[in-house]
Design a protein around this motif. Sequence first.
Motif, mmCIF file in Angstrom:
data_model
loop_
_atom_site.group_PDB
_atom_site.id
_atom_site.type_symbol
_atom_site.label_atom_id
_atom_site.label_comp_id
_atom_site.label_asym_id
_atom_site.label_seq_id
_atom_site.Cartn_x
_atom_site.Cartn_y
_atom_site.Cartn_z
ATOM 1 N N TRP A 63 0.847 -1.194 0.000
ATOM 2 C CA TRP A 63 0.000 0.000 0.000
ATOM 3 C C TRP A 63 0.889 1.254 0.000
ATOM 4 O O TRP A 63 1.290 1.727 1.071
ATOM 5 N N ASP A 66 1.419 8.541 0.495
ATOM 6 C CA ASP A 66 1.836 9.792 -0.143
ATOM 7 C C ASP A 66 2.452 10.818 0.805
ATOM 8 O O ASP A 66 2.844 11.895 0.379
ATOM 9 N N PHE A 77 2.611 5.503 -7.294
ATOM 10 C CA PHE A 77 1.534 4.562 -6.997
ATOM 11 C C PHE A 77 0.688 4.963 -5.792
ATOM 12 O O PHE A 77 -0.342 4.340 -5.517
ATOM 13 N N ALA A 78 1.126 5.978 -5.056
ATOM 14 C CA ALA A 78 0.464 6.318 -3.794
ATOM 15 C C ALA A 78 -0.973 6.785 -4.006
ATOM 16 O O ALA A 78 -1.288 7.489 -4.970
ATOM 17 N N LEU A 79 -1.844 6.355 -3.091
ATOM 18 C CA LEU A 79 -3.237 6.781 -3.072
ATOM 19 C C LEU A 79 -3.548 7.335 -1.684
ATOM 20 O O LEU A 79 -3.110 6.767 -0.675
ATOM 21 N N PRO A 80 -4.275 8.453 -1.604
ATOM 22 C CA PRO A 80 -4.592 9.041 -0.292
ATOM 23 C C PRO A 80 -5.253 8.041 0.654
ATOM 24 O O PRO A 80 -4.994 8.061 1.866
ATOM 25 N N HIS A 81 -6.081 7.153 0.106
ATOM 26 C CA HIS A 81 -6.780 6.180 0.944
ATOM 27 C C HIS A 81 -5.803 5.261 1.667
ATOM 28 O O HIS A 81 -6.089 4.787 2.772
ATOM 29 N N ASN A 82 -4.656 5.001 1.062
ATOM 30 C CA ASN A 82 -3.700 4.060 1.666
ATOM 31 C C ASN A 82 -3.193 4.571 3.010
ATOM 32 O O ASN A 82 -3.082 3.805 3.978
ATOM 33 N N ARG A 190 -3.836 -0.929 -6.480
ATOM 34 C CA ARG A 190 -4.191 0.125 -7.428
ATOM 35 C C ARG A 190 -5.571 0.703 -7.157
ATOM 36 O O ARG A 190 -5.878 1.822 -7.566
ATOM 37 N N ALA A 191 -6.421 -0.044 -6.497
ATOM 38 C CA ALA A 191 -7.750 0.460 -6.123
ATOM 39 C C ALA A 191 -8.359 -0.497 -5.111
ATOM 40 O O ALA A 191 -8.025 -1.684 -5.078
ATOM 41 N N ASP A 193 -12.175 -1.033 -2.484
ATOM 42 C CA ASP A 193 -13.492 -0.536 -2.115
ATOM 43 C C ASP A 193 -14.161 -1.549 -1.192
ATOM 44 O O ASP A 193 -13.872 -2.748 -1.254
ATOM 45 N N VAL A 216 -7.527 0.302 -13.875
ATOM 46 C CA VAL A 216 -6.585 0.972 -12.963
ATOM 47 C C VAL A 216 -5.201 0.331 -13.014
ATOM 48 O O VAL A 216 -4.338 0.631 -12.183
#
Length: 253
Positions: A63, A66, A77-82, A190-191, A193, A216
């Motif tokens: 994961w 950021d 690759f960073a996502l705020p959700h991670n 990558r995603a 939910d 994605v």
Amino acid sequence: MRKWLTAVFFILSGAISTSPSFADDLRLTVVELFTSQGCSSCPPADAALKSMRDRPGILTLSWPVDYWDRLGWEDTFALPHNAMRQAAYNKRLGRGGVFTPQMIVDGRIQCVGSKPEKVRGSIQKARDIERMALSPSLTRAGESVTLNLPTTKLKGTAAVRVVWFLADAEVEIGDGENQGRRLHYTNVVRATDLIDMEWSGNERTLSLNITDGLDVGADHVAILIQEDYGHGPIIGAASLNLGADDTQPSASR
């Protein structure tokens, strides 16, 4: 570099797999690594995660976060959700703040991901915890993946999370603490939910669209079932290669 090789050696040497529980009990243990391309301490943990990926009974997920982008390199690759997921874990586990590289095992135990002895101990400790035998399954048919949740006696409710991930990626780091290095990343999320926030344990069949993952950049899908809410202890998991032949069943425990 020598420290990186030493860390990987301890993992590859079979120190984890020599435990009888790994040989005799193939319950799927989920190892989540919170990492960053801008963190100079992370490459040993990334390499350790790669070395564990193909071991029986283990599902690894990376994961990327950021919050180190401010050091000069924006993680590709960073996502705020991670980072939110990591913070939620740490709050529940009684830790203040977040750090990299951090591994969370089965949503129950955390450790520094670049320290092989801590990783081995955390995995063994998680596997020693008794929990229900929950085996979701994933099966591909054409452009769909069918998730089957078997009838399960739960204490309360559980959250069902879908995770689309990329098996392998290499990145040239152009700035920051790892500037000039070409780094390899494994099972990169990558995603993700929540597809059921309050599963009560009744048998359910859900359909996932492979296009959601392919769009994605993912080539695998995983299901995580976590007690109470989306960041509780993991009580069941499964994964599937999206490129596999139709009707191939998932690995699940």
